[in-house]
Write an enzyme that holds these catalytic residues in place. Structure first.
Site, PDB file in Angstrom:
ATOM      1  N   CYS A 156     -19.300  37.373 -10.161  1.00 45.19           N
ATOM      2  CA  CYS A 156     -18.012  37.929  -9.742  1.00 45.19           C
ATOM      3  C   CYS A 156     -18.062  38.421  -8.292  1.00 45.19           C
ATOM      4  CB  CYS A 156     -17.607  39.082 -10.655  1.00 45.19           C
ATOM      5  SG  CYS A 156     -17.030  38.590 -12.281  1.00 45.19           S
ATOM      6  N   GLU A 204     -14.561  44.661 -15.951  1.00 45.07           N
ATOM      7  CA  GLU A 204     -13.987  44.522 -14.625  1.00 45.07           C
ATOM      8  C   GLU A 204     -14.849  43.584 -13.785  1.00 45.07           C
ATOM      9  OE1 GLU A 204     -11.191  45.574 -13.453  1.00 45.07           O
ATOM     10  OE2 GLU A 204     -10.548  47.199 -14.768  1.00 45.07           O
ATOM     11  N   CYS A 205     -14.204  42.885 -12.857  1.00 46.28           N
ATOM     12  CA  CYS A 205     -14.935  41.933 -12.021  1.00 46.28           C
ATOM     13  C   CYS A 205     -15.499  42.566 -10.763  1.00 46.28           C
ATOM     14  CB  CYS A 205     -14.024  40.770 -11.634  1.00 46.28           C
ATOM     15  SG  CYS A 205     -12.600  41.260 -10.632  1.00 46.28           S
ATOM     16  N   GLY A 206     -15.024  43.766 -10.407  1.00 50.82           N
ATOM     17  CA  GLY A 206     -15.476  44.421  -9.189  1.00 50.82           C
ATOM     18  C   GLY A 206     -14.368  44.659  -8.183  1.00 50.82           C
TER      19      GLY A 206
END
Length: 218
Positions: free
Chosen positions: A102, A208-210
């Site tokens: 990600c 969450e991907c960041g």
């Protein structure tokens, strides 16, 4: 925020000489923000974070929405080629280190956009996760950029009502049981007892991907 409030804030930013952009995953619920922006100023660049792992249906849907809404959509890709996105065993990172995958394909490309823009119009909603519920309507990001969250106080019912009122198109995979749609290897159909975001990175202890954790100042 309602349409008039969003319009006023965007016009205020523009009058201050701010440069604006937004990002979109082109899921059905994210089209509400895109439609609102198309009514206010369809020249605001919309960055599609093209990880190279999206469902073909998502890419086709993105093109359909661009045409219908008259949006300025720009593909945003990682500068690290896929053959270099592997772990020491040679496996692609999404199988062994999804956080780093990600980072390379989503967080790092958007990080660069924060350097060249003042305002990131972001469609996060407080009802999507505890992380997002802790966010503010306007919040600082990296490099002096500001995140503007006009949809923060919207809920799924409000999204549905807007979709119905304006007859917005729906992502073709929704009819097959997909609700939260990201990269194909890390997305599954939603089970009846699952929350929306649990269909992403299922079994990986990751929600969450960041983009909404690394690219925000609390």
């Amino acid at each position: 925020m309602r349409f008039e409030e969003i319009q006023h804030r965007i016009e205020q930013y523009k009058s201050q000489g701010k440069t604006l952009f937004t990002t979109s995953s082109f899921q059905s619920h994210s089209l509400v923000l895109l439609h609102i922006l198309s009514r206010i100023d369809n020249t605001i660049p919309v960055y599609f974070i093209n990880t190279g792992y999206h469902f073909p249906e998502t890419v086709k849907f993105k093109d359909q929405v661009a045409d219908e809404f008259g949006l300025n959509i720009i593909d945003l890709k990682s500068d690290v080629p896929k053959f270099m996105q592997r772990d020491p065993m040679g496996k692609l990172l999404f199988t062994s280190d999804p956080d780093h995958c990600c980072y390379l394909n989503k967080t790092r490309p958007v990080d660069a956009m924060l350097l060249s823009h003042d305002i990131w119009i972001n469609g996060v909603r407080a009802d999507q996760s505890a992380t997002r519920a802790a966010m503010k309507e306007e919040q600082p990001a990296k490099y002096g950029c500001v995140r503007f969250h006009p949809m923060l106080d919207w809920n799924s019912k409000m999204i549905w009502q807007y979709q119905k009122e304006y007859d917005l198109p729906r992502h073709p995979l929704e009819s097959s049981g997909y609700v939260s749609i990201g990269c194909e290897p890390c997305t599954r159909r939603l089970d009846p007892d699952m929350q929306e975001r649990e269909a992403r990175w299922f079994g990986m202890n990751k929600v969450e991907c960041g983009l909404h954790t690394d690219l925000i100042n609390k």
